[in-house]
Design a protein around this motif. Sequence first.
Motif, short mmCIF file in Angstrom:
data_model
loop_
_atom_site.label_atom_id
_atom_site.label_comp_id
_atom_site.label_asym_id
_atom_site.label_seq_id
_atom_site.Cartn_x
_atom_site.Cartn_y
_atom_site.Cartn_z
N PHE A 220 -33.94 5.79 -45.76
CA PHE A 220 -33.39 7.15 -45.69
C PHE A 220 -32.44 7.38 -44.53
N GLY A 221 -32.33 6.39 -43.65
CA GLY A 221 -31.42 6.54 -42.53
C GLY A 221 -29.98 6.25 -42.94
N ILE A 222 -29.03 7.03 -42.41
CA ILE A 222 -27.61 6.82 -42.69
C ILE A 222 -26.82 7.05 -41.41
N THR A 223 -25.62 6.52 -41.39
CA THR A 223 -24.69 6.80 -40.29
C THR A 223 -23.92 8.06 -40.67
N THR A 224 -24.16 9.14 -39.93
CA THR A 224 -23.60 10.45 -40.31
C THR A 224 -22.27 10.73 -39.62
N THR A 225 -21.49 11.62 -40.24
CA THR A 225 -20.27 12.15 -39.62
C THR A 225 -20.50 13.57 -39.15
N THR A 226 -21.63 14.15 -39.57
CA THR A 226 -21.97 15.52 -39.18
C THR A 226 -22.34 15.57 -37.70
N THR A 227 -21.89 16.61 -37.03
CA THR A 227 -22.26 16.82 -35.64
C THR A 227 -23.54 17.65 -35.60
N PHE A 228 -24.64 17.00 -35.20
CA PHE A 228 -25.93 17.69 -35.17
C PHE A 228 -26.06 18.56 -33.93
N THR A 229 -26.94 19.53 -34.05
CA THR A 229 -27.33 20.32 -32.88
C THR A 229 -28.44 19.56 -32.18
N GLY A 230 -28.14 18.96 -31.04
CA GLY A 230 -29.11 18.12 -30.37
C GLY A 230 -28.89 16.66 -30.73
N THR A 231 -29.96 15.84 -30.59
CA THR A 231 -29.86 14.40 -30.87
C THR A 231 -30.96 13.94 -31.81
N PRO A 232 -31.05 14.51 -33.00
CA PRO A 232 -32.09 14.07 -33.93
C PRO A 232 -31.74 12.73 -34.56
N ASP A 233 -32.73 12.13 -35.22
CA ASP A 233 -32.49 10.89 -35.95
C ASP A 233 -31.44 11.12 -37.02
N GLU A 234 -30.65 10.08 -37.27
CA GLU A 234 -29.65 10.17 -38.34
C GLU A 234 -30.32 9.78 -39.65
N ASN A 235 -30.74 10.77 -40.42
CA ASN A 235 -31.30 10.52 -41.74
C ASN A 235 -30.91 11.65 -42.67
N ILE A 236 -31.09 11.43 -43.95
CA ILE A 236 -30.61 12.40 -44.93
C ILE A 236 -31.34 13.73 -44.85
N LEU A 237 -32.60 13.69 -44.41
CA LEU A 237 -33.36 14.93 -44.29
C LEU A 237 -32.75 15.84 -43.23
N ASN A 238 -32.34 15.26 -42.12
CA ASN A 238 -31.73 16.06 -41.06
C ASN A 238 -30.35 16.56 -41.44
N VAL A 239 -29.67 15.85 -42.32
CA VAL A 239 -28.40 16.36 -42.86
C VAL A 239 -28.66 17.65 -43.63
N LEU A 240 -29.73 17.65 -44.42
CA LEU A 240 -30.09 18.86 -45.17
C LEU A 240 -30.49 20.00 -44.22
N VAL A 241 -31.19 19.66 -43.15
CA VAL A 241 -31.59 20.68 -42.17
C VAL A 241 -30.36 21.32 -41.55
N GLU A 242 -29.36 20.51 -41.19
CA GLU A 242 -28.13 21.03 -40.60
C GLU A 242 -27.40 21.93 -41.60
N LEU A 243 -27.41 21.54 -42.87
CA LEU A 243 -26.80 22.36 -43.92
C LEU A 243 -27.53 23.68 -44.07
N LYS A 244 -28.85 23.62 -44.10
CA LYS A 244 -29.66 24.84 -44.22
C LYS A 244 -29.40 25.80 -43.08
N ASN A 245 -29.38 25.29 -41.86
CA ASN A 245 -29.18 26.15 -40.68
C ASN A 245 -27.85 26.88 -40.75
N ALA A 246 -26.81 26.18 -41.20
CA ALA A 246 -25.48 26.80 -41.28
C ALA A 246 -25.46 27.88 -42.37
N LEU A 247 -26.03 27.57 -43.51
CA LEU A 247 -26.00 28.53 -44.62
C LEU A 247 -26.86 29.76 -44.33
#
Length: 342
Positions: A220-247
């Motif tokens: 489930f880990g990926i190399t992301t292009t998204t700029t996260f808030t903080g330094t979480p692990d790079e995985n698809i679940l955290n990509v969804l979290v970043e999307l949720k927070n913005a929306l």
Amino acid sequence: MRISTSMFHSQGYNAIQKHQQDVLDTQLKLSTGKKVNAPSDDPVASNQIHSLNRTMNTIDQYAKNGEYAQAQLVQEETAIADTVDSLQRARELTIQMLNGTYSAADRKAAGEEVNQLIQQVHSSMNYKNSEGELLFAGNSVFAEKAFVEDVNNPGYYAYIGSANAAGQVESDGVTPVEDSQANYGARFVQIGFDSDNKLTADDQGDPSRVRVSDNGNEVFGITTTTTFTGTPDENILNVLVELKNALLAGNEPPAGIAEDLKTGIDSLSQVRAEIGGRQNRIESQFDSGETFKIALEERRMGLEDMDVVQGVTDLTQAQTALQMAQQVFTRVQEMSLFNYLR
């Protein structure tokens, strides 16, 4: 040479006993259908039969191992397929919400749906089999979860083998030992004969064994292009979290979210294809084992099974010999030197 009456009787009695035993032995072989019922019947054949049976039992065990591995991989494939479906829906929402015609309220509603998708994906990443073993925790299959809340980045998730999952011992039951085991190897099942009986670092090129658990960070880990808030692990679940927070904040999806979701979908699709390869290997080993087992069974039958026609012939001969021995004994026991003195 002097021949006594007792010798006549002894020889006749021994002949009757021998032929009676021949009749009983032949009847036993016909009733069991086997010409080797005890090691004494044919020591050499008995040893070969034992060896053949042991090999066929081993093949049967490998087949059972394959069934178990197949069931594990089906569950893993299902979890990954469900995750891909969730990511595809999240990507559709991302592309929609990038359209300026949608209001902040629309984005918040989409954010709520993404939140549900996060719960589904989190559940899939922590999928357990019927025995309570995690599928995506490497060797740490009995940990509470494979992905836990990130103690260094609240609201995000971390793999139990990562630094961001440290300090979770009290809250999720993951011990330091389990943390370390999560990043080491995986669980393997032997499904066929092996030339050296040694397990290599991975299952590539070793058709006798198949992997039945995976390192979740690699799946489930990926190399992301998204700029996260903080330094979480790079995985698809955290990509969804970043999307949720913005929306949920009424904002458009962050730059790079759609591309990261596509990367996650492609990566999981590749993992799913690799799992399919493992399943094909199990089927191939099963077919090979069954073919080998047929050859072994034919060999065993040739050594052990009774030829019914030959058995009936042998029984008739033994019964005839017994009758003749009985008749001879009857005549001999009546013979005496006194018969000639009358």
